[in-house]
Design a protein around this motif. Sequence first.
Motif, PDB file in Angstrom:
ATOM      1  N   ARG A   1       7.241   8.171   0.808  1.00  0.00           N
ATOM      2  CA  ARG A   1       6.154   9.032   1.271  1.00  0.00           C
ATOM      3  C   ARG A   1       4.940   8.188   1.638  1.00  0.00           C
ATOM      4  NH1 ARG A   1       6.757  14.506  -0.604  1.00  0.00           N
ATOM      5  NH2 ARG A   1       9.014  14.797  -0.589  1.00  0.00           N
TER       6      ARG A   1
ATOM      7  N   ASP B   1       2.049  11.515   5.250  1.00  0.00           N
ATOM      8  CA  ASP B   1       2.508  12.812   4.764  1.00  0.00           C
ATOM      9  C   ASP B   1       1.386  13.536   4.033  1.00  0.00           C
ATOM     10  OD1 ASP B   1       5.420  12.502   5.398  1.00  0.00           O
ATOM     11  OD2 ASP B   1       5.194  10.782   4.058  1.00  0.00           O
TER      12      ASP B   1
ATOM     13  N   ASN C   1       3.087  20.121   8.710  1.00  0.00           N
ATOM     14  CA  ASN C   1       3.977  19.290   7.889  1.00  0.00           C
ATOM     15  C   ASN C   1       3.253  18.152   7.174  1.00  0.00           C
ATOM     16  OD1 ASN C   1       6.195  20.868   8.736  1.00  0.00           O
ATOM     17  ND2 ASN C   1       6.358  19.634  10.604  1.00  0.00           N
ATOM     18  N   LYS C   2       1.938  18.185   7.227  1.00  0.00           N
ATOM     19  CA  LYS C   2       1.170  17.244   6.418  1.00  0.00           C
ATOM     20  C   LYS C   2       0.418  18.018   5.339  1.00  0.00           C
ATOM     21  CE  LYS C   2       0.337  14.193  10.342  1.00  0.00           C
ATOM     22  NZ  LYS C   2       1.435  13.258  10.045  1.00  0.00           N
TER      23      LYS C   2
ATOM     24  N   TRP D   1       3.518  15.904  -5.928  1.00  0.00           N
ATOM     25  CA  TRP D   1       4.474  16.267  -4.877  1.00  0.00           C
ATOM     26  C   TRP D   1       5.230  17.547  -5.196  1.00  0.00           C
ATOM     27  CZ3 TRP D   1       3.562  13.650  -0.560  1.00  0.00           C
ATOM     28  CH2 TRP D   1       2.956  12.392  -0.668  1.00  0.00           C
TER      29      TRP D   1
END
Lengths: 230, 230
Positions: A4, A96, A140-141, A216
Amino acid sequence: PPGRKVLIVYAHQEPKSLNGSLKRVAVEELSKQGCSVTVSDLYAMQFEPRATRNDIVGCLHNSEEFNYGVETWEAYKRGGLSSDLIEEQKKVQEADLLIFQFPLYWFSMPAIMKGWMDRVLVQGFAYEFPNCYDSGLLKNKLALFSFTTGGSREMYAKGGISGDIRYLLWPMQHGIMHFCGVKVLAPHICFAPEYVSEEKRKEMLTAWAQRLKTLWKEEPINCSPEWYFK
Amino acid sequence: PPGRKVLIVYAHQEPKSLNGSLKRVAVEELSKQGCSVTVSDLYAMQFEPRATRNDIVGCLHNSEEFNYGVETWEAYKRGGLSSDLIEEQKKVQEADLLIFQFPLYWFSMPAIMKGWMDRVLVQGFAYEFPNCYDSGLLKNKLALFSFTTGGSREMYAKGGISGDIRYLLWPMQHGIMHFCGVKVLAPHICFAPEYVSEEKRKEMLTAWAQRLKTLWKEEPINCSPEWYFK
Protein backbone atom coordinates in the motif's frame (compact mmCIF):
# COMPACT_ATOMS: atom_id res chain seq x y z
CA PRO A 1 -0.51 -3.97 4.38
CA PRO A 2 2.55 -4.61 2.19
CA GLY A 3 2.41 -2.72 -1.07
CA ARG A 4 0.00 0.00 0.00
CA LYS A 5 1.19 3.49 -0.79
CA VAL A 6 0.78 6.43 1.54
CA LEU A 7 1.41 10.12 0.96
CA ILE A 8 1.78 12.29 4.05
CA VAL A 9 1.31 15.98 3.32
CA TYR A 10 2.90 17.65 6.30
CA ALA A 11 2.85 21.32 7.31
CA HIS A 12 4.85 22.27 10.36
CA GLN A 13 7.93 24.46 10.59
CA GLU A 14 9.52 22.58 13.49
CA PRO A 15 10.61 18.91 13.37
CA LYS A 16 10.60 18.81 17.21
CA SER A 17 6.92 19.79 17.37
CA LEU A 18 4.14 17.34 18.19
CA ASN A 19 3.11 17.53 14.53
CA GLY A 20 6.65 16.54 13.60
CA SER A 21 6.47 13.59 15.98
CA LEU A 22 3.04 12.54 14.71
CA LYS A 23 4.44 12.55 11.19
CA ARG A 24 7.45 10.45 12.21
CA VAL A 25 5.24 7.98 14.08
CA ALA A 26 3.12 7.54 10.96
CA VAL A 27 6.16 7.01 8.72
CA GLU A 28 7.56 4.42 11.14
CA GLU A 29 4.36 2.50 11.81
CA LEU A 30 3.21 2.42 8.18
CA SER A 31 6.69 1.44 6.94
CA LYS A 32 6.76 -1.36 9.51
CA GLN A 33 3.52 -2.63 7.96
CA GLY A 34 5.26 -2.80 4.61
CA CYS A 35 3.61 0.28 3.17
CA SER A 36 5.62 2.58 0.97
CA VAL A 37 5.45 6.05 2.52
CA THR A 38 6.21 9.40 0.86
CA VAL A 39 6.26 12.71 2.72
CA SER A 40 5.66 16.14 1.23
CA ASP A 41 7.21 18.34 3.90
CA LEU A 42 5.72 21.62 2.69
CA TYR A 43 7.76 24.13 4.72
CA ALA A 44 11.01 22.26 4.06
CA MET A 45 10.13 22.26 0.33
CA GLN A 46 9.26 25.96 0.58
CA PHE A 47 6.12 24.93 -1.24
CA GLU A 48 4.53 27.82 -3.16
CA PRO A 49 0.94 28.45 -1.95
CA ARG A 50 0.02 31.21 -4.43
CA ALA A 51 -2.03 30.32 -7.49
CA THR A 52 -0.43 32.36 -10.26
CA ARG A 53 0.46 32.43 -13.91
CA ASN A 54 3.78 30.77 -12.99
CA ASP A 55 1.93 27.47 -12.60
CA ILE A 56 1.53 27.30 -16.38
CA VAL A 57 4.57 26.64 -18.55
CA GLY A 58 4.52 28.32 -21.95
CA CYS A 59 1.67 30.19 -23.59
CA LEU A 60 -1.68 30.81 -22.01
CA HIS A 61 -4.97 29.61 -23.43
CA ASN A 62 -6.31 33.16 -23.02
CA SER A 63 -3.67 35.76 -22.24
CA GLU A 64 -6.21 38.59 -22.46
CA GLU A 65 -7.94 37.65 -19.24
CA PHE A 66 -6.21 35.26 -16.85
CA ASN A 67 -8.50 32.58 -15.41
CA TYR A 68 -6.57 30.27 -13.08
CA GLY A 69 -9.08 27.42 -13.22
CA VAL A 70 -9.27 27.38 -17.01
CA GLU A 71 -5.54 27.84 -17.52
CA THR A 72 -4.48 25.06 -15.17
CA TRP A 73 -7.09 22.73 -16.68
CA GLU A 74 -5.76 23.41 -20.16
CA ALA A 75 -2.16 23.17 -19.00
CA TYR A 76 -2.85 19.86 -17.27
CA LYS A 77 -4.26 18.38 -20.46
CA ARG A 78 -1.20 19.32 -22.52
CA GLY A 79 1.31 18.46 -19.76
CA GLY A 80 2.11 22.13 -19.24
CA LEU A 81 1.82 22.53 -15.48
CA SER A 82 4.89 23.63 -13.53
CA SER A 83 7.16 20.80 -12.42
CA ASP A 84 6.40 21.14 -8.70
CA LEU A 85 2.72 20.51 -9.42
CA ILE A 86 3.38 17.56 -11.72
CA GLU A 87 5.51 16.01 -9.00
CA GLU A 88 2.82 16.39 -6.34
CA GLN A 89 0.18 15.02 -8.69
CA LYS A 90 2.33 11.94 -9.32
CA LYS A 91 2.56 11.32 -5.58
CA VAL A 92 -1.22 11.68 -5.23
CA GLN A 93 -1.88 9.45 -8.21
CA GLU A 94 0.22 6.64 -6.77
CA ALA A 95 -1.12 6.90 -3.23
CA ASP A 96 -3.83 4.70 -1.75
CA LEU A 97 -4.04 6.90 1.32
CA LEU A 98 -3.42 10.62 1.84
CA ILE A 99 -2.66 11.80 5.37
CA PHE A 100 -2.74 15.53 6.05
CA GLN A 101 -0.76 16.40 9.18
CA PHE A 102 -0.92 19.98 10.43
CA PRO A 103 -1.70 22.36 13.29
CA LEU A 104 -5.15 23.92 12.96
CA TYR A 105 -4.79 27.58 11.98
CA TRP A 106 -7.99 29.64 12.14
CA PHE A 107 -10.46 26.72 11.95
CA SER A 108 -8.65 25.36 8.88
CA MET A 109 -5.33 24.22 7.51
CA PRO A 110 -2.28 26.53 7.33
CA ALA A 111 -2.09 28.59 4.13
CA ILE A 112 0.85 26.57 2.83
CA MET A 113 -1.33 23.44 2.86
CA LYS A 114 -4.35 25.27 1.44
CA GLY A 115 -2.05 26.29 -1.39
CA TRP A 116 -1.22 22.64 -1.97
CA MET A 117 -4.96 21.95 -2.38
CA ASP A 118 -5.52 25.02 -4.57
CA ARG A 119 -2.64 24.23 -6.92
CA VAL A 120 -2.33 20.43 -7.02
CA LEU A 121 -5.99 19.41 -7.28
CA VAL A 122 -6.68 20.97 -10.67
CA GLN A 123 -9.60 20.17 -12.94
CA GLY A 124 -8.75 17.31 -15.26
CA PHE A 125 -6.60 15.69 -12.58
CA ALA A 126 -8.79 15.59 -9.46
CA TYR A 127 -12.25 16.14 -10.95
CA GLU A 128 -13.79 17.04 -14.26
CA PHE A 129 -17.38 18.18 -14.43
CA PRO A 130 -19.70 16.44 -14.03
CA ASN A 131 -17.27 13.99 -12.43
CA CYS A 132 -17.12 15.18 -8.87
CA TYR A 133 -18.09 13.88 -5.43
CA ASP A 134 -18.77 10.15 -5.75
CA SER A 135 -17.52 10.17 -9.33
CA GLY A 136 -14.51 12.41 -8.64
CA LEU A 137 -11.33 11.36 -10.42
CA LEU A 138 -9.49 10.39 -7.22
CA LYS A 139 -11.94 7.71 -6.21
CA ASN A 140 -10.56 4.52 -4.67
CA LYS A 141 -8.29 6.61 -2.51
CA LEU A 142 -8.59 7.36 1.19
CA ALA A 143 -7.82 10.57 3.08
CA LEU A 144 -7.32 11.31 6.75
CA PHE A 145 -6.97 14.72 8.38
CA SER A 146 -4.66 14.53 11.41
CA PHE A 147 -4.22 17.77 13.30
CA THR A 148 -3.51 19.53 16.56
CA THR A 149 -5.59 22.37 17.98
CA GLY A 150 -4.95 25.39 20.17
CA GLY A 151 -8.38 25.21 21.77
CA SER A 152 -9.46 22.48 24.15
CA ARG A 153 -11.88 19.63 23.58
CA GLU A 154 -14.47 21.53 25.65
CA MET A 155 -14.25 24.63 23.44
CA TYR A 156 -14.83 22.40 20.39
CA ALA A 157 -17.75 20.50 21.88
CA LYS A 158 -21.29 20.95 20.62
CA GLY A 159 -22.48 23.97 22.57
CA GLY A 160 -18.86 24.95 23.29
CA ILE A 161 -17.67 28.46 22.40
CA SER A 162 -15.97 27.30 19.20
CA GLY A 163 -18.75 24.90 18.18
CA ASP A 164 -18.53 21.20 17.34
CA ILE A 165 -15.15 20.44 15.79
CA ARG A 166 -17.01 18.65 13.00
CA TYR A 167 -18.41 21.97 11.76
CA LEU A 168 -14.97 23.06 10.61
CA LEU A 169 -14.20 19.72 8.97
CA TRP A 170 -16.90 20.23 6.34
CA PRO A 171 -14.88 22.39 3.90
CA MET A 172 -11.78 20.19 4.16
CA GLN A 173 -13.31 16.72 4.18
CA HIS A 174 -16.44 17.26 2.09
CA GLY A 175 -15.55 20.34 0.05
CA ILE A 176 -12.11 19.12 -0.99
CA MET A 177 -11.58 15.38 -0.52
CA HIS A 178 -15.11 14.12 -1.08
CA PHE A 179 -15.45 16.52 -4.03
CA CYS A 180 -12.50 14.71 -5.65
CA GLY A 181 -14.05 11.31 -4.97
CA VAL A 182 -11.71 10.47 -2.10
CA LYS A 183 -13.22 8.52 0.80
CA VAL A 184 -12.63 10.08 4.18
CA LEU A 185 -11.51 8.25 7.31
CA ALA A 186 -12.39 9.67 10.73
CA PRO A 187 -10.14 12.62 11.59
CA HIS A 188 -7.39 12.24 14.16
CA ILE A 189 -7.39 15.19 16.53
CA CYS A 190 -4.94 16.06 19.31
CA PHE A 191 -6.60 18.75 21.39
CA ALA A 192 -4.50 21.54 22.88
CA PRO A 193 -1.17 19.68 23.15
CA GLU A 194 0.55 22.88 24.27
CA TYR A 195 -1.48 22.88 27.47
CA VAL A 196 -0.93 19.30 28.61
CA SER A 197 1.97 17.47 30.27
CA GLU A 198 4.84 15.84 28.41
CA GLU A 199 3.38 12.52 29.49
CA LYS A 200 -0.01 13.31 27.94
CA ARG A 201 1.75 14.27 24.71
CA LYS A 202 3.53 10.92 24.71
CA GLU A 203 0.15 9.24 25.10
CA MET A 204 -1.07 11.18 22.07
CA LEU A 205 1.77 9.70 20.00
CA THR A 206 1.09 6.19 21.28
CA ALA A 207 -2.62 6.52 20.52
CA TRP A 208 -1.83 7.56 16.94
CA ALA A 209 0.58 4.64 16.44
CA GLN A 210 -2.08 2.35 17.88
CA ARG A 211 -4.76 3.61 15.54
CA LEU A 212 -2.49 3.20 12.53
CA LYS A 213 -2.09 -0.52 13.31
CA THR A 214 -5.70 -1.19 12.34
CA LEU A 215 -6.24 1.75 10.01
CA TRP A 216 -6.73 -0.36 6.90
CA LYS A 217 -9.67 -2.10 8.51
CA GLU A 218 -11.52 1.16 9.15
CA GLU A 219 -14.65 2.09 7.25
CA PRO A 220 -14.80 5.61 5.80
CA ILE A 221 -17.22 8.06 7.41
CA ASN A 222 -20.51 8.86 5.73
CA CYS A 223 -19.38 12.21 4.34
CA SER A 224 -22.79 13.92 4.21
CA PRO A 225 -24.31 16.83 6.18
CA GLU A 226 -25.69 14.44 8.82
CA TRP A 227 -22.19 13.48 9.95
CA TYR A 228 -21.23 17.11 10.42
CA PHE A 229 -24.30 19.00 11.55
CA LYS A 230 -26.92 16.73 13.02
CA PRO B 1 -20.54 58.01 5.77
CA PRO B 2 -17.75 60.59 5.59
CA GLY B 3 -14.75 59.63 7.68
CA ARG B 4 -15.40 55.91 7.86
CA LYS B 5 -12.40 53.80 6.95
CA VAL B 6 -12.60 50.66 4.86
CA LEU B 7 -9.93 48.07 4.12
CA ILE B 8 -10.56 45.81 1.13
CA VAL B 9 -8.44 42.67 1.19
CA TYR B 10 -8.56 41.50 -2.40
CA ALA B 11 -7.31 38.24 -3.89
CA HIS B 12 -7.61 37.84 -7.63
CA GLN B 13 -4.85 37.60 -10.23
CA GLU B 14 -6.80 39.37 -13.00
CA PRO B 15 -8.00 42.99 -12.83
CA LYS B 16 -10.50 42.25 -15.63
CA SER B 17 -12.17 39.48 -13.62
CA LEU B 18 -15.56 39.89 -11.95
CA ASN B 19 -13.73 39.96 -8.62
CA GLY B 20 -11.62 42.82 -9.96
CA SER B 21 -14.79 44.67 -10.99
CA LEU B 22 -16.48 44.02 -7.66
CA LYS B 23 -13.44 45.46 -5.92
CA ARG B 24 -13.48 48.56 -8.17
CA VAL B 25 -17.20 49.06 -7.63
CA ALA B 26 -16.65 48.99 -3.85
CA VAL B 27 -13.78 51.49 -4.03
CA GLU B 28 -15.88 53.84 -6.16
CA GLU B 29 -19.11 53.61 -4.21
CA LEU B 30 -17.52 53.87 -0.78
CA SER B 31 -15.26 56.73 -1.86
CA LYS B 32 -18.31 58.53 -3.21
CA GLN B 33 -19.84 58.24 0.26
CA GLY B 34 -16.79 60.00 1.67
CA CYS B 35 -15.21 56.89 3.15
CA SER B 36 -11.47 56.49 3.01
CA VAL B 37 -10.74 53.21 1.24
CA THR B 38 -7.52 51.19 1.30
CA VAL B 39 -6.96 48.08 -0.83
CA SER B 40 -4.56 45.25 -0.06
CA ASP B 41 -4.22 43.67 -3.50
CA LEU B 42 -2.58 40.46 -2.35
CA TYR B 43 -1.41 39.02 -5.68
CA ALA B 44 -0.11 42.40 -6.87
CA MET B 45 1.76 42.72 -3.55
CA GLN B 46 3.03 39.16 -3.96
CA PHE B 47 1.87 38.76 -0.38
CA GLU B 48 3.69 35.94 1.43
CA PRO B 49 1.20 33.30 2.70
CA ARG B 50 3.70 31.06 4.52
CA ALA B 51 4.01 31.38 8.29
CA THR B 52 7.74 31.10 8.89
CA ARG B 53 10.62 32.30 11.04
CA ASN B 54 11.06 35.19 8.59
CA ASP B 55 8.04 36.88 10.16
CA ILE B 56 10.12 37.60 13.26
CA VAL B 57 12.89 40.19 13.09
CA GLY B 58 15.89 39.50 15.29
CA CYS B 59 16.28 36.81 17.92
CA LEU B 60 13.69 34.22 18.74
CA HIS B 61 12.09 33.80 22.15
CA ASN B 62 12.93 30.07 21.94
CA SER B 63 15.28 29.14 19.15
CA GLU B 64 15.47 25.51 20.32
CA GLU B 65 11.96 24.72 19.23
CA PHE B 66 10.17 27.08 16.86
CA ASN B 67 6.55 27.80 17.81
CA TYR B 68 4.97 30.23 15.33
CA GLY B 69 2.15 31.32 17.65
CA VAL B 70 4.43 32.04 20.58
CA GLU B 71 7.12 33.72 18.49
CA THR B 72 4.76 36.09 16.65
CA TRP B 73 3.03 36.96 19.92
CA GLU B 74 6.37 37.83 21.53
CA ALA B 75 7.55 39.65 18.43
CA TYR B 76 4.32 41.66 18.29
CA LYS B 77 4.78 42.83 21.86
CA ARG B 78 8.33 44.08 21.26
CA GLY B 79 7.54 45.52 17.80
CA GLY B 80 9.58 42.79 16.11
CA LEU B 81 7.24 41.51 13.42
CA SER B 82 8.33 41.79 9.79
CA SER B 83 7.43 45.07 8.12
CA ASP B 84 4.80 43.63 5.76
CA LEU B 85 2.83 42.38 8.77
CA ILE B 86 3.14 45.63 10.70
CA GLU B 87 1.82 47.46 7.65
CA GLU B 88 -1.22 45.19 7.31
CA GLN B 89 -1.94 45.43 11.03
CA LYS B 90 -1.91 49.24 10.77
CA LYS B 91 -4.48 49.07 7.99
CA VAL B 92 -6.67 46.73 10.05
CA GLN B 93 -6.33 48.87 13.16
CA GLU B 94 -7.51 51.96 11.34
CA ALA B 95 -10.39 50.30 9.51
CA ASP B 96 -14.03 50.40 10.61
CA LEU B 97 -14.94 47.81 7.99
CA LEU B 98 -12.97 44.95 6.42
CA ILE B 99 -14.19 43.63 3.07
CA PHE B 100 -12.71 40.36 1.83
CA GLN B 101 -13.11 40.01 -1.94
CA PHE B 102 -12.13 36.69 -3.53
CA PRO B 103 -13.16 33.73 -5.65
CA LEU B 104 -14.10 30.72 -3.53
CA TYR B 105 -11.36 28.08 -3.81
CA TRP B 106 -12.22 24.70 -2.35
CA PHE B 107 -15.02 25.86 -0.01
CA SER B 108 -12.74 28.56 1.42
CA MET B 109 -10.58 31.52 0.56
CA PRO B 110 -7.53 31.24 -1.74
CA ALA B 111 -4.30 30.31 0.08
CA ILE B 112 -2.86 33.80 -0.40
CA MET B 113 -5.76 35.24 1.63
CA LYS B 114 -5.62 32.45 4.22
CA GLY B 115 -1.97 33.40 4.63
CA TRP B 116 -3.04 36.99 5.32
CA MET B 117 -5.27 35.68 8.14
CA ASP B 118 -2.59 33.32 9.47
CA ARG B 119 0.14 35.97 9.55
CA VAL B 120 -1.61 39.30 10.23
CA LEU B 121 -4.06 38.29 12.96
CA VAL B 122 -1.48 37.36 15.60
CA GLN B 123 -2.12 36.97 19.30
CA GLY B 124 -1.64 40.27 21.09
CA PHE B 125 -2.96 42.17 18.08
CA ALA B 126 -6.24 40.45 17.18
CA TYR B 127 -6.99 38.50 20.35
CA GLU B 128 -5.28 37.65 23.61
CA PHE B 129 -6.61 34.87 25.77
CA PRO B 130 -9.10 35.02 27.32
CA ASN B 131 -10.01 37.97 25.11
CA CYS B 132 -11.57 36.31 22.11
CA TYR B 133 -14.99 36.15 20.48
CA ASP B 134 -17.12 38.96 21.93
CA SER B 135 -14.12 40.34 23.78
CA GLY B 136 -11.68 39.91 20.88
CA LEU B 137 -9.29 42.82 20.39
CA LEU B 138 -10.77 43.91 17.06
CA LYS B 139 -14.22 44.64 18.44
CA ASN B 140 -16.08 47.68 17.10
CA LYS B 141 -15.07 46.64 13.61
CA LEU B 142 -17.22 45.08 10.89
CA ALA B 143 -16.30 42.43 8.32
CA LEU B 144 -17.96 41.31 5.12
CA PHE B 145 -17.03 38.34 2.96
CA SER B 146 -17.75 39.04 -0.71
CA PHE B 147 -16.99 36.20 -3.09
CA THR B 148 -17.74 34.43 -6.33
CA THR B 149 -18.35 30.69 -6.65
CA GLY B 150 -17.78 28.07 -9.32
CA GLY B 151 -20.85 26.09 -8.28
CA SER B 152 -24.41 27.26 -8.79
CA ARG B 153 -26.90 28.48 -6.22
CA GLU B 154 -28.71 25.13 -6.50
CA MET B 155 -25.56 23.16 -5.66
CA TYR B 156 -25.11 25.35 -2.58
CA ALA B 157 -28.73 25.08 -1.42
CA LYS B 158 -29.70 23.13 1.68
CA GLY B 159 -30.03 19.59 0.35
CA GLY B 160 -27.91 20.51 -2.69
CA ILE B 161 -24.86 18.43 -3.53
CA SER B 162 -22.45 20.95 -1.99
CA GLY B 163 -24.62 21.71 1.04
CA ASP B 164 -25.91 25.05 2.29
CA ILE B 165 -23.38 27.77 1.45
CA ARG B 166 -23.62 28.87 5.07
CA TYR B 167 -21.88 25.67 6.19
CA LEU B 168 -18.63 26.80 4.63
CA LEU B 169 -18.90 30.31 6.06
CA TRP B 170 -18.49 29.03 9.63
CA PRO B 171 -14.67 28.82 9.69
CA MET B 172 -14.22 32.19 8.00
CA GLN B 173 -16.92 34.27 9.69
CA HIS B 174 -17.08 32.63 13.11
CA GLY B 175 -13.67 30.99 13.40
CA ILE B 176 -11.69 34.01 12.25
CA MET B 177 -13.64 37.26 12.35
CA HIS B 178 -15.94 36.60 15.30
CA PHE B 179 -13.02 35.06 17.18
CA CYS B 180 -11.24 38.42 16.90
CA GLY B 181 -14.33 40.28 18.10
CA VAL B 182 -15.27 41.60 14.66
CA LYS B 183 -18.98 41.80 13.88
CA VAL B 184 -19.98 40.10 10.67
CA LEU B 185 -22.30 41.54 8.02
CA ALA B 186 -24.22 39.17 5.74
CA PRO B 187 -21.96 37.74 3.03
CA HIS B 188 -22.24 38.95 -0.54
CA ILE B 189 -22.19 36.00 -2.92
CA CYS B 190 -22.12 35.97 -6.73
CA PHE B 191 -22.98 32.43 -7.78
CA ALA B 192 -21.27 30.93 -10.81
CA PRO B 193 -20.53 34.14 -12.74
CA GLU B 194 -18.59 32.15 -15.35
CA TYR B 195 -21.77 30.41 -16.43
CA VAL B 196 -24.05 33.43 -16.86
CA SER B 197 -24.39 36.09 -19.55
CA GLU B 198 -22.43 39.33 -19.65
CA GLU B 199 -25.69 41.09 -18.82
CA LYS B 200 -26.21 38.99 -15.69
CA ARG B 201 -22.65 39.78 -14.62
CA LYS B 202 -23.39 43.49 -15.02
CA GLU B 203 -26.44 43.04 -12.82
CA MET B 204 -24.20 41.44 -10.22
CA LEU B 205 -22.05 44.58 -10.17
CA THR B 206 -25.08 46.84 -9.92
CA ALA B 207 -26.53 44.80 -7.08
CA TRP B 208 -23.26 45.11 -5.16
CA ALA B 209 -23.10 48.88 -5.69
CA GLN B 210 -26.72 49.09 -4.59
CA ARG B 211 -26.11 47.14 -1.41
CA LEU B 212 -23.12 49.30 -0.53
CA LYS B 213 -25.31 52.42 -0.57
CA THR B 214 -27.11 51.30 2.59
CA LEU B 215 -24.40 49.07 4.04
CA TRP B 216 -23.80 51.24 7.10
CA LYS B 217 -27.41 50.79 8.16
CA GLU B 218 -27.17 47.00 8.15
CA GLU B 219 -27.26 45.00 11.36
CA PRO B 220 -24.57 42.32 11.80
CA ILE B 221 -25.71 38.70 11.62
CA ASN B 222 -26.08 36.69 14.78
CA CYS B 223 -22.82 34.80 14.39
CA SER B 224 -23.79 31.63 16.29
CA PRO B 225 -24.37 28.01 15.18
CA GLU B 226 -28.08 28.72 14.60
CA TRP B 227 -27.32 31.10 11.73
CA TYR B 228 -25.17 28.49 10.01
CA PHE B 229 -26.66 25.09 10.72
CA LYS B 230 -30.28 25.29 11.76
